[in-house]
Design a protein around this motif. Structure first.
Motif, PDB file in Angstrom:
ATOM      1  N   ASP A 188       0.859  -1.194   0.000  1.00  0.00           N
ATOM      2  CA  ASP A 188       0.000   0.000   0.000  1.00  0.00           C
ATOM      3  C   ASP A 188       0.891   1.240   0.000  1.00  0.00           C
ATOM      4  O   ASP A 188       1.518   1.566   1.009  1.00  0.00           O
ATOM      5  CB  ASP A 188      -0.894  -0.001   1.242  1.00  0.00           C
ATOM      6  N   PRO A 189       0.973   1.961  -1.113  1.00  0.00           N
ATOM      7  CA  PRO A 189       1.870   3.124  -1.177  1.00  0.00           C
ATOM      8  C   PRO A 189       1.464   4.238  -0.214  1.00  0.00           C
ATOM      9  O   PRO A 189       2.316   4.976   0.283  1.00  0.00           O
ATOM     10  CB  PRO A 189       1.778   3.581  -2.638  1.00  0.00           C
ATOM     11  N   ASN A 190       0.151   4.355   0.056  1.00  0.00           N
ATOM     12  CA  ASN A 190      -0.304   5.423   0.950  1.00  0.00           C
ATOM     13  C   ASN A 190       0.296   5.287   2.346  1.00  0.00           C
ATOM     14  O   ASN A 190       0.680   6.281   2.975  1.00  0.00           O
ATOM     15  CB  ASN A 190      -1.832   5.411   1.052  1.00  0.00           C
ATOM     16  N   LEU A 191       0.371   4.062   2.838  1.00  0.00           N
ATOM     17  CA  LEU A 191       0.920   3.836   4.170  1.00  0.00           C
ATOM     18  C   LEU A 191       2.412   4.180   4.218  1.00  0.00           C
ATOM     19  O   LEU A 191       2.894   4.813   5.165  1.00  0.00           O
ATOM     20  CB  LEU A 191       0.712   2.378   4.584  1.00  0.00           C
ATOM     21  N   HIS A 192       3.144   3.765   3.197  1.00  0.00           N
ATOM     22  CA  HIS A 192       4.577   4.088   3.136  1.00  0.00           C
ATOM     23  C   HIS A 192       4.792   5.599   3.063  1.00  0.00           C
ATOM     24  O   HIS A 192       5.688   6.142   3.732  1.00  0.00           O
ATOM     25  CB  HIS A 192       5.216   3.421   1.923  1.00  0.00           C
ATOM     26  N   GLU A 193       3.982   6.265   2.261  1.00  0.00           N
ATOM     27  CA  GLU A 193       4.141   7.715   2.109  1.00  0.00           C
ATOM     28  C   GLU A 193       3.819   8.454   3.405  1.00  0.00           C
ATOM     29  O   GLU A 193       4.494   9.428   3.762  1.00  0.00           O
ATOM     30  CB  GLU A 193       3.254   8.201   0.962  1.00  0.00           C
ATOM     31  N   THR A 194       2.797   7.972   4.117  1.00  0.00           N
ATOM     32  CA  THR A 194       2.439   8.606   5.387  1.00  0.00           C
ATOM     33  C   THR A 194       3.556   8.436   6.409  1.00  0.00           C
ATOM     34  O   THR A 194       3.938   9.392   7.101  1.00  0.00           O
ATOM     35  CB  THR A 194       1.131   8.000   5.944  1.00  0.00           C
ATOM     36  N   ARG A 195       4.087   7.228   6.510  1.00  0.00           N
ATOM     37  CA  ARG A 195       5.173   7.008   7.468  1.00  0.00           C
ATOM     38  C   ARG A 195       6.422   7.785   7.056  1.00  0.00           C
ATOM     39  O   ARG A 195       7.152   8.304   7.917  1.00  0.00           O
ATOM     40  CB  ARG A 195       5.488   5.518   7.596  1.00  0.00           C
ATOM     41  N   ALA A 196       6.669   7.885   5.744  1.00  0.00           N
ATOM     42  CA  ALA A 196       7.832   8.648   5.271  1.00  0.00           C
ATOM     43  C   ALA A 196       7.726  10.110   5.698  1.00  0.00           C
ATOM     44  O   ALA A 196       8.717  10.720   6.126  1.00  0.00           O
ATOM     45  CB  ALA A 196       7.946   8.551   3.754  1.00  0.00           C
ATOM     46  N   GLU A 197       6.535  10.681   5.600  1.00  0.00           N
ATOM     47  CA  GLU A 197       6.343  12.077   6.013  1.00  0.00           C
ATOM     48  C   GLU A 197       6.599  12.237   7.508  1.00  0.00           C
ATOM     49  O   GLU A 197       7.142  13.253   7.950  1.00  0.00           O
ATOM     50  CB  GLU A 197       4.934  12.551   5.657  1.00  0.00           C
ATOM     51  N   CYS A 198       6.194  11.247   8.287  1.00  0.00           N
ATOM     52  CA  CYS A 198       6.483  11.275   9.730  1.00  0.00           C
ATOM     53  C   CYS A 198       7.986  11.290   9.968  1.00  0.00           C
ATOM     54  O   CYS A 198       8.501  12.075  10.776  1.00  0.00           O
ATOM     55  CB  CYS A 198       5.853  10.077  10.426  1.00  0.00           C
TER      56      CYS A 198
END
Length: 497
Positions: A188-198
């Motif tokens: 799921d790219p959305n989850l990776h992108e959210t954690r990356a922003e964190c």
């Protein structure tokens, strides 16, 4: 050329073919028939695919399953086996159409339903995954489907909590929960992108890159991901890696409005840094200083490149003999980065050039303590200790009154000036023996400091004209006939062995 016409009157109108076209159509039918795969051949492909799959030769197995599907496009098992290979190769996007085809051909095939549900769940498509698991449970009890339905309910709750934590700035807690979710939904790219922003907000850029990287394949034409990785590597000071990532963006679109200007800046910076490094290695210290100042001007805002530039200035000023500038730049760098080993050793070299032996020993010793086995630090300590011991004896630089960084032209000028004063034939004083001694020291200093090899030895703490070495056949000695200025009176002659 007039083609012979063939008219087909069996339908409600007239269809006209040229003779050549008719022949082509017949040939096409013949060729298709000649390439048809028999059921026996399909079974052979399936059997070979099975054996290769068991042996771990996935790419070869896939080719046989392709042939089997082409030969029997209505056999659900061929699609299912090919999907299994796709999944083993990590190609979930390619597996999904095959699994869907299996379900179309055989809706009650539970294994395909569960497999597709698992793929959809890993992609984060929970609603679609839930439908597949529910369809399985409608046909009867299934432990795996039941377990996955419960997992989906938990995941929805975790995702909601993680996003709430992000919204309230509780990033470490959000990252922890997202990690558990990503274990279940790794595609799921959305989850990776959210954690990356964190991670970015937490200043943990390498971890952010690790999350962004898989999204370049999880999303098609993901230029923003390549730009983001390039930008993060740039901030980390890894300009070369930043250049690699931004080039990946431009492969997808050479005119990308975000990537193109960033590429130009990074490319320019990398070129300047490499030029500074090359000049440093080659001992071209003036060029090193110029290139370092250039890339510091190119990137004035990012601290890493300012520190890197100061590191070049510290080193190249020290090696180039600009002692005051070296001390100022090395001190400035060490104030901001106290554990910079190279800056410590460069300042140690500057202290040596300033004849501050104890300070030099302290800097080299600190560097050696920070990195055990550092050869340059160990050599610096040894050299400083030898020079300290040597300073209590004869110092050729002090005899001529020149800096340790003086060039040959300065040394000869100082020698001539002093020789004119202390030459025994020119000396006006009464103490001729003092003049002789001074002139010998001046001549010895000139000999050592104008000879590159002897000067190197002296700079490393070894006196090439040491009396002990003279007893072994080295060093100068006096004999009659030498007078560099001509004239009469005392006649001395040097013979340098």
């Amino acid at each position: 050329m007039i083609e012979e016409k063939i008219t087909d009157m069996n339908i409600g109108g007239v269809v006209i073919f040229t003779k050549s076209l008719f022949i082509f159509l017949l040939l096409d039918v013949y060729l298709k028939g000649s390439h048809a795969i028999s059921s026996t051949e399909v079974e052979q492909h399936l059997e070979m695919g099975k054996k290769l799959l068991a042996a771990g030769q996935l790419a070869e197995a896939l080719q046989h399953y392709h042939s089997a599907v082409d030969g029997d496009p209505h056999n659900y098992l061929t699609y299912f086996r090919r999907a299994t290979v796709f999944l083993a190769l990590g190609k979930s996007k390619s597996a999904l159409p095959d699994l869907t085809k299996v379900i179309e051909l055989k809706p009650d095939f539970t294994a395909a339903r569960i497999q597709r549900g698992n793929v959809l769940l890993k992609q984060g498509k929970m609603d679609d995954a839930e439908k597949d698991f529910a369809a399985v449970l409608e046909r009867g009890r299934n432990d795996e489907a039941y377990s996955q339905m419960n997992a989906i309910a938990d995941l929805r709750g975790d995702i909601q909590e993680a996003y709430m934590l992000v919204e309230h700035g509780q990033l470490p807690a959000a990252v922890e929960i997202l990690g558990k979710v990503i274990e279940k939904c790794p595609w799921d790219p959305n989850l990776h992108e959210t954690r990356a922003e964190c991670y970015i907000q937490m200043g943990e850029y390498y971890k952010a890159i690790s999350d962004i990287r898989p999204t370049t394949s999880l999303r098609s034409d993901n230029r923003p991901a390549f730009y983001k990785m390039s930008d993060l590597y740039y901030k980390l000071g890894e300009a070369e890696e930043s250049l690699i990532q931004i080039r990946e963006c431009l492969k997808l679109d050479p005119d990308d409005k975000q990537c193109q200007p960033h590429y130009k800046k990074v490319k320019k910076l990398v070129k300047q840094i490499n030029a500074a490094q090359e000049a440093k290695v080659n001992g071209q210290y003036d060029e090193c200083l110029n290139k370092a100042k250039q890339f510091m001007k190119t990137e004035p805002d990012e601290e890493f490149y300012q520190l890197k530039g100061q590191s070049f200035l510290c080193h190249c000023h020290a090696k180039g003999g600009n002692i005051q500038e070296a001390m100022m730049m090395c001190n400035r760098l060490l104030n901001r980065d106290p554990d910079n080993i190279d800056a410590l050793m460069d300042r140690g070299d500057a202290y040596l050039a300033s004849e501050k032996w104890d300070e030099a020993i302290n800097d080299f010793q600190r560097a050696a303590n920070m990195e055990e086995g550092n050869r340059r630090a160990q050599e610096g300590i040894h050299r400083a200790q030898k020079l300290l011991k040597q300073s209590k004896k004869r110092d050729y630089y002090k005899i001529l009154g020149v800096r340790r960084t003086a060039r040959k032209k300065e040394i000869l000028k100082a020698y001539r000036k002093l020789a004119a004063i202390w030459h025994p034939d020119k000396y006006d004083g009464d103490d001729k023996s003092k003049a002789e001694k001074m002139f010998i020291d001046i001549a010895s200093a000139k000999e050592v400091l104008t000879d590159p090899e002897k000067r190197r030895k002296f700079d490393e703490g070894e006196d090439p004209l040491d009396p002990e070495q003279q007893q072994q056949g080295g060093g100068p000695f006096w004999h009659e006939g030498f007078n560099p200025f001509g004239g009469s009176g005392f006649k001395f002659k040097f013979n340098f062995n």
